[in-house]
Design an enzyme around this catalytic site. Structure first.
Site, short mmCIF file in Angstrom:
data_model
loop_
_atom_site.label_atom_id
_atom_site.label_comp_id
_atom_site.label_asym_id
_atom_site.label_seq_id
_atom_site.Cartn_x
_atom_site.Cartn_y
_atom_site.Cartn_z
N ARG A 16 0.85 -1.19 0.00
CA ARG A 16 0.00 0.00 0.00
C ARG A 16 0.88 1.25 0.00
NH1 ARG A 16 -1.85 0.85 4.30
NH2 ARG A 16 -1.31 -0.96 5.55
N TYR A 44 -1.42 -3.46 -6.79
CA TYR A 44 -1.30 -4.12 -5.50
C TYR A 44 -2.65 -4.16 -4.77
CZ TYR A 44 -0.41 -5.07 -0.67
OH TYR A 44 -0.49 -5.61 0.59
N LYS A 73 -9.76 -2.10 1.27
CA LYS A 73 -9.43 -0.95 2.12
C LYS A 73 -10.21 0.30 1.70
CE LYS A 73 -6.46 -3.47 4.22
NZ LYS A 73 -6.71 -3.92 5.59
N HIS A 129 -10.94 -2.14 11.17
CA HIS A 129 -9.85 -3.00 10.70
C HIS A 129 -9.65 -4.11 11.75
CE1 HIS A 129 -5.35 -3.14 9.29
NE2 HIS A 129 -6.10 -3.97 8.60
N SER A 152 -1.79 -3.68 10.25
CA SER A 152 -1.46 -4.60 9.16
C SER A 152 -0.23 -5.45 9.51
CB SER A 152 -1.13 -3.79 7.90
OG SER A 152 -2.16 -2.88 7.64
N CYS A 166 0.26 -7.74 11.68
CA CYS A 166 0.54 -7.95 13.11
C CYS A 166 -0.17 -9.18 13.64
CB CYS A 166 0.12 -6.72 13.92
SG CYS A 166 1.25 -5.34 13.74
N ASP A 212 -9.75 -9.57 8.63
CA ASP A 212 -9.20 -8.23 8.36
C ASP A 212 -10.18 -7.08 8.62
OD1 ASP A 212 -6.98 -6.66 7.49
OD2 ASP A 212 -7.97 -6.34 5.57
N ARG A 236 1.83 -12.21 -0.82
CA ARG A 236 0.46 -12.45 -0.35
C ARG A 236 -0.15 -13.71 -0.94
NH1 ARG A 236 -2.03 -8.53 3.22
NH2 ARG A 236 -0.43 -6.97 3.50
C1 OXD Z 1 -3.35 -4.46 5.11
C2 OXD Z 1 -3.97 -5.64 4.48
O1 OXD Z 1 -2.43 -3.86 4.52
O2 OXD Z 1 -4.89 -6.19 5.07
O3 OXD Z 1 -3.79 -4.09 6.20
O4 OXD Z 1 -3.56 -6.03 3.37
MN MN Z 2 -5.49 -5.19 6.87
#
Ligand code: OXD
Ligand code: MN
Length: 579
Positions: free
Chosen positions: A67, A195, A204, A224, A246, A248, A273, A362
């Site tokens: 991102r 991406y 998002k 989130h 993100s 984590c 998410d 990913r």
């Molecule tokens: C983020 C994702 O960047 O979920 O938070 O991809």
């Molecule tokens: Mn996320």
């Protein structure tokens, strides 16, 4: 067919001049047709069909791997509505700038129209959108991540409203890359990136930035957060929503495998998410997961850290930017078998070039493939939330777990979250930054108004969830993790659930309620008494510094900061000063 959708598609086509327009129907046949097309064009690589049936590798442009928060804007008429937490541009200027980029950008390309529904197709809480994109990779990902196609279009016709998302990969020039949000008109323009977080506009852009704006005016929350159900051996299930920044560990926690010492416990994934949280008629908060797939970080995933994810991604998965073994299997750091032949850029693997898989590589996969997938994920009314858990990645300071005194204090816990940055966004990694409610990159409006909204939502709930903060990432002075994490986190969730039921002890501290070492189940764990005490230590001197830093951060929001939140902070400072 909605006239509004047709009209908007025609307008986008006039601007972008594609060679052809394809209306996506969301079918398997469409998915397979696009896969075949991308394989033929060498945009996808088929993985070993024996070990990974139905799996593909996609290599992105090497300068388009995460991102781009510095290029992401919220465009409101009044700058203060976007707040100091967002980059801002006036809507007219942003439209002009974006339309200049979009002009003629799809010549020679196909324009795909992807109608999608965020949330179960028949849920009153779901919201729809249409993404226009010139990327077949985006279409494939949208198939997995959202409910796309005919059913979504039918719902758009019923609802009479949808979020307009216009996307083009453009020429991939990072200088000509922008992700613009227009919450006042429920639209998104994204240019120059393929991406996921920048290009899968349902995620998002819609489900967090635009939805958080809509949620404020409609009285709900777009967050989130993962959503997980924890079932005890008596068959009682509690649902918990956790907001962590993100990369984590949201995906890992949402798919947790109970440790051997927890026979009879089951963990059910609702989402990994995003959570949309609505007050229910009974005064509780109900959550749906607006997504239908996972776009998860691959490195570190193995049978020990996340067996459910590991099994989920053995078939029908799109891998982005992982490495390849000699026999065409995907490979990443943390995998305990195989070795890389080619790195994520397709070069012969050489450790001198860095990791074999990109740290933000990913997987995209349908949620229903997850062995711990909960059928409640499709429940139109959502699941009742017992606890909200905030967390961050912090080497020091934040204890393993603590509980807020009440909802307003919980809002302070969330607003005060700080965490080390990760590879999910471009920029420095490992730098501690404020990430309130793990929404710093995603709140579609001024955080001050957002915190105010949080306080108001809580006031309207007769039985609000209890609020907690966790930190799995505390380190010793020699840099090793103090807590084993992964499946053992269930021990902490168990204390949290018992607190919600009024069945667990806690001690009152200046920052909230903490378990005493004996309140936490550590039986059978290889952990010293000293480590447990360190994990549950509250140092008033360090916390005074922390609260002062939170106060300085709050000052950025000037007179918009809710008085109630300032009051919570003042009380928190008073309590640590008196300790
Ligand atoms: C983020 C994702 O960047 O979920 O938070 O991809
Ligand atoms: Mn996320």
């Amino acid at each position: 067919m909605s006239r509004e959708v047709a009209g908007w598609v025609a307008e986008a086509a006039r601007l972008t001049r594609p060679d052809r327009i394809v209306w996506c129907d969301g079918s398997n046949a469409e998915f397979q047709r696009l896969e075949r097309q991308m394989l033929a064009a060498r945009e996808l690589i088929a993985l070993n069909p024996a070990s990974h049936p139905g799996c593909f590798l996609y290599r992105s442009d090497p300068a388009d791997v995460a991102r781009v928060e510095h290029l992401t804007y919220v465009c409101t008429h009044n700058r203060d509505d976007a707040g100091p937490n967002n980059h801002w541009m006036a809507p007219a200027q942003a439209h002009r700038q974006m339309d200049d980029l979009f002009r003629d950008c799809m010549r020679g390309r196909t324009l795909y129209v992807v109608p999608y529904c965020m949330g179960p197709i028949d849920s009153p809480y779901s919201r729809c959108g249409v993404e226009i994109t010139d990327s077949a990779y985006v279409v494939l990902n949208m198939h997995l991540m959202t409910r796309t196609g005919r059913a979504a279009l039918a719902r758009i016709n019923r609802d009479g409203a949808f979020v307009k998302g216009l996307h083009s990969t453009g020429d991939m020039n990072p200088e000509r890359r922008f992700i613009m949000h227009f919450p006042e008109e429920a639209s998104i323009k994204s240019f120059g990136s393929g991406y996921g977080g920048n290009a899968l506009l349902g995620k998002k852009c819609h489900a967090l930035r635009i939805a958080s704006w809509q949620a404020r005016s409609e009285g709900w929350l777009a967050e989130h957060m993962l959503i997980v159900g924890i079932e005890n051996p008596q068959g009682e299930t509690h649902y918990i929503a956790c907001a962590f920044p993100s990369a984590c560990g949201k995906t890992n926690l949402s798919m947790l495998i109970p440790p051997a010492s927890y026979p009879g416990w089951k963990v059910w994934t609702i989402g990994d998410d995003i959570a949309w949280l609505h007050p229910g008629k009974d005064g509780r908060l109900y959550a749906i997961n607006p997504e239908s797939g996972y776009f998860g970080v691959v490195p570190g995933t193995n049978a020990k850290t996340n067996r459910n994810a590991y099994e989920t991604i053995r078939r029908d998965t799109i891998f982005t930017n992982v490495a390849l073994t000699a026999d065409q299997q995907p490979w990443w750091e943390g995998l305990t078998e195989g070795k890389p032949l080619l790195d994520w850029q397709g070069r012969a693997y050489d450790p001198a070039n860095g990791p074999a898989a990109h740290p933000n590589s990913r997987f995209t996969v349908a949620a229903a493939q997850n062995p711990s997938y909960s059928c409640a994920a499709d429940a139109p009314g959502g699941v009742p939330i017992s606890a909200i858990v905030f967390g961050g990645r912090r080497r020091t300071l934040a204890p393993l777990v603590y509980q807020a005194r009440d909802w307003p204090h919980g809002v302070l816990l969330g607003a005060g979250v700080a965490s080390e940055t990760t590879a999910a966004a471009t920029g420095a990694v490992g730098v501690v930054r404020r990430d309130p409610m793990a929404m710093k990159p995603f709140a579609g409006y001024n955080f001050a108004d957002y915190w105010n909204h949080w306080i108001r939502v809580g006031e309207g709930l007769a039985a609000p969830p209890k609020v907690f903060h966790v930190n799995w990432f505390r380190q010793s002075s020699t840099g090793s993790f103090l807590w084993p994490g992964f499946g053992e986190n269930l021990r902490v969730l168990r204390w949290i659930i018992d607190r919600c039921k009024g069945a667990a002890q806690a001690r009152e501290t200046p920052i909230g309620y903490l378990p005493a070492a004996t309140d936490l189940d550590t039986a059978g764990l290889q952990i010293s008494q000293a480590a447990v005490e360190e994990l549950l230590r509250v140092d008033p001197v360090l916390w005074r510094t922390e609260f002062t830093a939170i106060g300085a951060y709050f000052d950025e929001f000037r007179e918009r900061l809710p008085a109630a939140l300032r009051g919570e902070l003042t009380q928190a400072l008073r309590r640590v000063a008196a300790a």
